[in-house]
Design a protein around this motif. Structure first.
Motif, PDB file in Angstrom:
ATOM      1  N   PRO A   7     -55.565 -11.175  42.808  1.00 10.53           N
ATOM      2  CA  PRO A   7     -55.178 -10.368  41.602  1.00 10.53           C
ATOM      3  C   PRO A   7     -56.245  -9.635  40.746  1.00 10.53           C
ATOM      4  O   PRO A   7     -57.424  -9.573  41.015  1.00 10.53           O
ATOM      5  N   ASN A  22     -51.663  -6.558  41.717  1.00  7.14           N
ATOM      6  CA  ASN A  22     -52.378  -6.972  42.761  1.00  7.14           C
ATOM      7  C   ASN A  22     -52.954  -5.664  43.413  1.00  7.14           C
ATOM      8  O   ASN A  22     -52.118  -4.950  43.930  1.00  7.14           O
ATOM      9  N   PRO A  49     -52.209 -13.750  46.844  1.00  8.31           N
ATOM     10  CA  PRO A  49     -52.379 -12.295  46.337  1.00  8.31           C
ATOM     11  C   PRO A  49     -53.824 -12.666  45.831  1.00  8.31           C
ATOM     12  O   PRO A  49     -54.212 -13.355  44.994  1.00  8.31           O
ATOM     13  N   MET A  73     -49.305 -13.445  38.022  1.00 11.85           N
ATOM     14  CA  MET A  73     -49.832 -12.112  38.121  1.00 11.85           C
ATOM     15  C   MET A  73     -49.442 -11.050  37.959  1.00 11.85           C
ATOM     16  O   MET A  73     -47.938 -10.943  38.125  1.00 11.85           O
TER      17      MET A  73
END
Length: 167
Positions: free
Chosen positions: A52, A37, A50, A34
């Protein structure tokens, strides 16, 4: 889970746009990392992932240079939603073959233009000199830049701009 996520190649080249669900799957499998975020987190029973906005694949994908698909919507977009004979915008727009199909014209980027209903009716099945009409600008295939391909998502995702410039 259906928000768009920008997928970048290992060299940061924009590849495509996928759903958040697919992006989280790539992150969990270890196939991507990622980069941005900006949307919070996805909570499961045991873990929190998370959510993304931009991911980068861990390996390089070799692919040919992308091309814009020949569709009615893309022809309208290339011509700026304006008639290529008189310049009027909006209204009833149609697609016109510059060289009519029955005279050997093909279905290609260089032969299709946006025309209003009145100009299309006036031109009919004739060539441009016979109908005494001219195109406002030359027709060609649009360049498939990253900004052209993924630009429709930029209104909701301003953080993508720095990754799309230059491609």
């Amino acid at each position: 889970m259906n928000e768009p996520v920008l997928v970048l190649n290992a060299n940061f080249e924009p590849l495509n746009v996928c759903s958040t669900r697919r992006a989280v799957g790539l992150l969990v499998a270890g196939r991507a990392e990622m980069l941005v975020n900006g949307r919070g987190y996805v909570h499961t029973v045991r873990l929190t992932y998370p959510r993304p906005s931009i991911i980068r694949l861990g390996h390089m994908i070799k692919r040919p240079r992308p091309r814009v698909r020949l569709t009615k919507r893309e022809i309208f977009r290339r011509d700026g939603y304006a008639c290529q004979y008189c310049g009027t915008r909006g209204g009833r727009l149609t697609i016109d073959h510059v060289i009519p199909r029955h005279r050997g014209g093909d279905h290609s980027w260089s032969n299709l233009v946006t025309a209003c209903a009145g100009c299309n009716l006036r031109k009919g099945g004739r060539a441009l000199p016979e109908a005494r009409m001219v195109l406002l600008r030359p027709v060609q295939e649009p360049h498939a830049s990253a900004h052209y391909l993924f630009g429709s998502h930029l209104t909701e995702n301003e953080e993508w701009v720095s990754y799309l410039e230059g491609w």
